[in-house]
Each structure stands twice: as structure tokens, then as C-alpha cells.
Scaffold this active site. Sequence first.
Site, PDB file in Angstrom:
ATOM      1  N   GLN A 164       0.886  -1.347  -0.049  1.00  0.00           N
ATOM      2  CA  GLN A 164       0.259  -0.215   0.023  1.00  0.00           C
ATOM      3  C   GLN A 164       1.376   1.099  -0.005  1.00  0.00           C
ATOM      4  O   GLN A 164       1.636   1.947  -0.783  1.00  0.00           O
ATOM      5  CB  GLN A 164      -1.096  -0.414   0.882  1.00  0.00           C
ATOM      6  CG  GLN A 164      -1.986   0.522   1.268  1.00  0.00           C
ATOM      7  CD  GLN A 164      -3.329   0.987   2.667  1.00  0.00           C
ATOM      8  OE1 GLN A 164      -2.364  -0.134   2.793  1.00  0.00           O
ATOM      9  NE2 GLN A 164      -4.567   1.054   2.133  1.00  0.00           N
ATOM     10  N   CYS A 165       1.025   1.709   0.900  1.00  0.00           N
ATOM     11  CA  CYS A 165       1.824   3.106   1.369  1.00  0.00           C
ATOM     12  C   CYS A 165       3.808   2.807   0.435  1.00  0.00           C
ATOM     13  O   CYS A 165       4.072   3.939   0.507  1.00  0.00           O
ATOM     14  CB  CYS A 165       1.647   3.558   2.724  1.00  0.00           C
ATOM     15  SG  CYS A 165       0.604   3.789   3.223  1.00  0.00           S
ATOM     16  N   CYS A 166       4.257   1.930   0.452  1.00  0.00           N
ATOM     17  CA  CYS A 166       5.372   1.378   0.471  1.00  0.00           C
ATOM     18  C   CYS A 166       4.943   1.570  -1.128  1.00  0.00           C
ATOM     19  O   CYS A 166       6.301   2.148  -1.363  1.00  0.00           O
ATOM     20  CB  CYS A 166       5.740   0.449   0.682  1.00  0.00           C
ATOM     21  SG  CYS A 166       5.866   0.772   2.951  1.00  0.00           S
TER      22      CYS A 166
END
Length: 196
Positions: free
Chosen positions: A121-123
Site C-alpha cells: 500500500q503506502c510503501c
Amino acid sequence: MSPTSDTALLVVDAQESFRQRRDDWAATANPRVFDNIALLVAHARSVGDSVAWVTHSEPGTGGVFDPDSGFVRVVAELDPRADEIQVTKTTVSAFTSTDLQQQLAARGIGRLVVCGIRTEQCCETTARIAGDIGFAVEFVTDATTTSPIPAGPGYAALAGDELMRRTESVLGGREFATITSTARRVRDVAIRPLSA
């Protein structure tokens, strides 16, 4: 040591909020994530790389990502320094809702080493955008973690380790990033000469 290279370690969302979701955190795919991030941080500092800390915030939600909860902070064992870059985002990408790109540019950063929470997701999103805007990106998968996704309308369940392998394939196979490990990153960078 003050930063002396064109590389920054980007630590994405390694924050207390995730541990407060107890059932979700108990299912994390990589229980050693904070140990590996700590090794990367110590190494980055020792070789003169910058360290940038990103946290995720959802103001007004009343949940664990609401700043009023007190959990929107890097986990204590990672111990960010006051002179290191620190930004708080309200989007999935670390770039979209912050001035991270400008802060990195001001330090002459051209290479990012990405680690943190959630792998896919964020990474992953941060790594993709970093590549799009011109950074060379290394993705340290064993210094990331995620939790399973249960099946839902129109999509299948995926285990956390499957999500991590999928992210490696997408980022590496589509040339968004070079995939590496904590041990390899620390070993390889130890013999790399620093930029002037």
C-alpha cells in the site's frame, strides 16, 4: 554523522498506529520489520545517508490514525533524530500530500531506499511515484510488512507474504525499483564510496 551522500532511507509509516490494531498487527507477515528498519537506520546514519521519516494521519476520524489518538508517531524503538526529515501524510503516497520531494531535492537526494508499513500500500505506492518523479529506488522488502487481505466483492483473499512477493514482482519486474534485503543493503553499501 551528517548526511554526505545523495541517498536517503525513507521509512514509511513505521508508527504506533498499526500496533494499536491488535488483531491486525498479530497477523503481520514480518514480525522482524522494526529490527530490520533499525539496522537500516543505523547503517544509513553510519555511512552518511539521510534518513526521512513518514507518518500517516487521518485527522478527525477518531481512530488510531487520528492525530488526537496520540498514536501517529514513529515507534519509540526507532528513535528519529530532530535533524532528520519528518513529514506527515494524509494520502497513500508519501509525496502527494507533503513537501517530501522538495525536502529531498534541497538535500541533493537522487536515490531512495524504501522500507516501512504496508508493503503493498503506502510503501509500494511511494516507491512507484518516486520512480516516476525521477528517483532511483531500492525497495527493502524484508524491512516492510503487511497483513492479510480478506476476500471481498470482486477480489480474492491474499496472505501477507503473498502481498509482499507480489510487490517485489511488480516493482522489480516493471522496473519501478531494485529489490533488495536488509543484509544485502547493509553489506553492499558498506563497500560503496560516499558521494562528495
